[in-house]
Motif scaffolding. Structure first.
Motif, short mmCIF file in Angstrom:
data_model
loop_
_atom_site.label_atom_id
_atom_site.label_comp_id
_atom_site.label_asym_id
_atom_site.label_seq_id
_atom_site.Cartn_x
_atom_site.Cartn_y
_atom_site.Cartn_z
N CYS A 241 0.85 -1.20 0.00
CA CYS A 241 0.00 0.00 0.00
C CYS A 241 0.88 1.24 0.00
N ALA A 242 0.28 2.37 -0.41
CA ALA A 242 1.06 3.61 -0.57
C ALA A 242 1.54 4.16 0.76
N THR A 243 0.71 4.11 1.81
CA THR A 243 1.06 4.66 3.12
C THR A 243 0.57 3.75 4.22
N PRO A 244 1.09 3.89 5.44
CA PRO A 244 0.59 3.09 6.56
C PRO A 244 -0.89 3.33 6.84
N ASP A 245 -1.37 4.55 6.65
CA ASP A 245 -2.79 4.83 6.88
C ASP A 245 -3.67 4.05 5.90
N ILE A 246 -3.25 4.02 4.63
CA ILE A 246 -4.01 3.26 3.64
C ILE A 246 -3.95 1.77 3.96
N ALA A 247 -2.79 1.31 4.44
CA ALA A 247 -2.64 -0.11 4.80
C ALA A 247 -3.61 -0.50 5.92
N ALA A 248 -3.80 0.39 6.88
CA ALA A 248 -4.75 0.10 7.97
C ALA A 248 -6.17 -0.01 7.45
#
Length: 272
Positions: A241-248
């Motif tokens: 995923c692009a960022t940790p927030d998107i991964a969550a």
């Protein structure tokens, strides 16, 4: 207006008289304001036409401030040269220039170091305008977005709308973390457990189909078997995923999507 009137005005403009020196000062101030305004307007036009963002905004802003300061220094030097009293004073100071330079250098040591450090920040470019930095301030560790780099100071805007102001010399010599420069891409691992008698290939296909339909996933890395329990088989969906927030967000979305797809296929699944 006759010639005598013009001569009278020219008499008032003579630099030897205080009235003439004052009028000339006002003229030079007006020229300085006009030159500075035209310079800033020209720079704004250049930046506005740079739609591909090839120009570094921090470098342009800093050099604009340097150019503006140079304009005012030149205005003051020309004015001092035109006024005889100031010109004589400058000539007298040149006689003791070595002493004056030492005194000035000691008095303005921190100011000059900040000015030179500003050039080093522009040349080496450890960060840019808009980058998020984590630095150690007197009050503790602070994180903020670079808002401005002036001739002497760098301003960071924190998430709670405070301003952390550090001298260029301090920020160029301190250890900082540029959070914007780091690769924010994150591998998200989503574990699932299926029954021992379930078809592993069919379950893996359903999980991969759910991942393929997610627009938030940049890359599907695989879905291997990661464990065998007394009554379950453990699978792990691995995506980038692009960022940790998107991964969550992807983690929770995949749990729901896979649960619905398994239920439609008559299979049972639960998160490990």
């Amino acid at each position: 207006m006759n010639w005598k009137t013009i001569q009278g005005w020219l008499t008032h403009l003579h630099p030897d008289k205080w009235s003439g020196a004052l009028i000339i000062l006002l003229i030079f101030l007006a020229l300085g304001l006009l030159s500075s305004h035209l310079l800033k307007r020209a720079i704004r036009l250049v930046v506005a036409r740079d739609r591909d963002h090839r120009l570094d905004r921090m470098s342009v802003g800093f050099l604009a401030k340097v150019a503006s300061a140079f304009v005012w220094i030149m205005i003051l030097m020309l004015y001092a040269h035109m006024i005889p009293a100031l010109d004589r004073l400058a000539t007298a100071l040149l006689a003791s220039v070595s002493v004056a330079s030492v005194v000035f250098g000691l008095a303005a040591q921190s100011t000059l170091s900040n000015f030179v450090a500003g050039f080093s920040l522009i040349f080496y470019r450890p960060f840019r305008l808009g980058d998020k930095l984590k630095i150690t301030a007197p009050g503790g560790v602070e994180s903020g977005v670079v808002e401005d780099v002036s001739l002497g100071y760098t301003v960071l805007k924190t998430s709670d709308n405070r301003r952390v102001i550090m001298s260029n010399a301090s920020i160029s010599s301190t250890t900082m973390i540029n959070l914007s420069a780091a690769d924010q891409r994150t591998i998200c691992v989503i574990p699932f457990s299926i029954d021992q008698d379930a078809d592993i290939d069919a379950a893996r296909a359903l999980i991969l189909q759910s991942a393929a339909q997610s627009k938030a996933i940049e890359e599907v890395l695989g879905c291997p078997v990661t464990g065998l329990g007394p009554a379950t088989v453990d699978l792990s969906l691995r995506v980038r995923c692009a960022t940790p927030d998107i991964a969550a967000e992807v983690y929770t979305d995949m749990l729901e999507a896979v649960k619905k797809r398994f239920a439609a296929a008559g299979m049972t699944v639960q998160s490990s």
